[in-house]
Design a protein around this motif. Structure first.
Motif, PDB file in Angstrom:
ATOM      1  N   THR A 192       1.015  -0.936   0.054  1.00 28.40           N
ATOM      2  CA  THR A 192      -0.185   0.025   0.221  1.00 28.40           C
ATOM      3  C   THR A 192       0.711   0.931   0.330  1.00 28.40           C
ATOM      4  N   GLY A 193       0.013   2.291  -1.138  1.00 25.07           N
ATOM      5  CA  GLY A 193       1.288   3.554  -1.266  1.00 25.07           C
ATOM      6  C   GLY A 193       2.960   3.171  -1.538  1.00 25.07           C
ATOM      7  N   VAL A 194       3.393   2.638  -1.747  1.00 31.76           N
ATOM      8  CA  VAL A 194       4.736   2.318  -2.734  1.00 31.76           C
ATOM      9  C   VAL A 194       4.444   3.054  -4.057  1.00 31.76           C
ATOM     10  N   THR A 195       4.865   3.712  -5.005  1.00 35.32           N
ATOM     11  CA  THR A 195       4.239   3.653  -6.346  1.00 35.32           C
ATOM     12  C   THR A 195       5.349   2.975  -7.058  1.00 35.32           C
ATOM     13  N   THR A 196       5.228   3.249  -8.040  1.00 33.68           N
ATOM     14  CA  THR A 196       5.902   1.790  -9.578  1.00 33.68           C
ATOM     15  C   THR A 196       7.657   2.232  -9.123  1.00 33.68           C
ATOM     16  N   GLU A 197       7.724   3.671  -9.640  1.00 30.43           N
ATOM     17  CA  GLU A 197       8.709   4.867  -9.345  1.00 30.43           C
ATOM     18  C   GLU A 197       9.167   4.088  -8.103  1.00 30.43           C
TER      19      GLU A 197
END
Ligand SMILES: NC(=O)c1ccc[n+]([C@@H]2O[C@H](COP(=O)([O-])OP(=O)(O)OC[C@H]3O[C@@H](n4cnc5c(N)ncnc54)[C@H](OP(=O)(O)O)[C@@H]3O)[C@@H](O)[C@H]2O)c1
Length: 271
Positions: A100-105
């Motif tokens: 949750t809450g961790v972008t691909t970047e």
């Protein structure tokens, strides 16, 4: 199709998705690999689904699809361990993050390379084929995405969404089972207060929740219309609706979704 599928983090969500993968792979030669901080959990899941338990590092060296299923606060530590292993690989692999809450970047930064990433937001109902999984990708091919969807099809509804909306979706369907379980418990308690046996009250409430969701999906009708169909003038149901409205039930659910979203935003600062 993916041939070696690994799960780092064999908790609630990792297990639910491993169960889905197992269903898809019924007639396949593909292998399932499992790793967990306390290895006993990985061993138990491997015994249950048919697979092999191993360390994070060994698993990360072998999988062509690697599910990351640890809590956000443990992601950096886990990726610090496997980043050197990933960096040495010369073959192609895909990272699948449910965190949750961790972008691909951000995930690519923590993993140490611009690896192909499938970011998903599942929910626990995936374990019984009635879940929701939102999907966005970075750097994957159409085939990799299509094969991923085939693998996860037993989870329920799969829906591609722009990454900027994933956290909002998480607050609705990722957190939603907890919110609706409060409604479920409250309705069952009401039945118990009126003399119904606990198991029957829970069963009736759960089936009603399931059926109402199915009705909304299959008819496409607005929930207000479905509610109006049950509330006859001067009848019993409208009195229950009055009691719920007096307790601001719709505002409470709205606040719950927004509060969950705000917490995701706050936690992002620590991952
Ligand atoms: N649960 C949900 O409804 C839901 C919905 C959507 C997304 N998610 C996401 O899914 C992820 C997992 O959530 P969860 O509810 O499944 O959590 P969980 O039940 O706590 O499972 C996390 C697992 O990760 C393991 N772990 C922690 N650090 C590790 C490490 N360094 N190496 C290997 N394994 C490690 C834990 O092992 P130990 O038990 O041995 O510590 C635990 O088994 C989270 O990022 C969450 O945001 C969850």
């Amino acid at each position: 199709m993916y041939q070696t599928i690994g799960f780092i983090g064999c908790g609630n969500m990792g297990t639910a998705l491993a169960v889905c993968a197992k269903k898809s792979l019924a007639n396949s030669e593909a292998k399932l690999l499992f790793a967990n901080r306390h290895i006993e959990k990985a061993e138990a899941l491997a015994a249950r689904l048919g697979g092999v338990a191993m360390t994070n590092e060994v698993l990360a060296a072998r999988c062509d699809l690697l599910f990351l299923g640890v809590k956000p606060q443990f992601l950096k530590e886990m990726l610090d361990d496997i980043a050197p292993v990933l960096a040495k690989r010369t073959d192609r692999f895909v990272l699948c993050s449910m965190v949750t809450g961790v972008t691909t970047e951000r995930l690519q930064t923590l993993a140490g390379g611009e690896y192909p990433v499938i970011r998903i937001m599942p929910n626990t109902a995936s374990a019984v084929g009635a879940g929701v999984i939102q999907i966005c990708t970075s750097g994957t091919t159409e085939t990799e995405l299509a094969e991923f969807k085939t693998l996860m099809a037993p989870a329920g509804l799969l829906d591609e969404l722009p990454e900027r909306l994933i956290d909002a979706a998480s607050a609705v369907s990722g957190c939603g089972p907890a919110f609706l379980c409060l409604a479920l418990e409250g309705m069952a308690d009401g039945g118990v207060a009126l003399g119904l046996p606990r198991d029957k009250a829970l069963r009736y409430a759960a089936q009603t929740l399931l059926g109402t969701g199915k009705l909304a999906i299959e008819t496409g009708l607005h929930p207000g219309v479905l509610k109006d169909q049950v509330t006859s003038p001067g009848g019993t149901t409208i009195q229950g609706v009055r009691a719920l409205e007096n307790n601001c039930v719709r505002a409470a659910f709205m606040e719950a979704v927004i509060a969950a979203y705000e917490r995701t935003e706050a936690l992002k600062k620590n991952t």
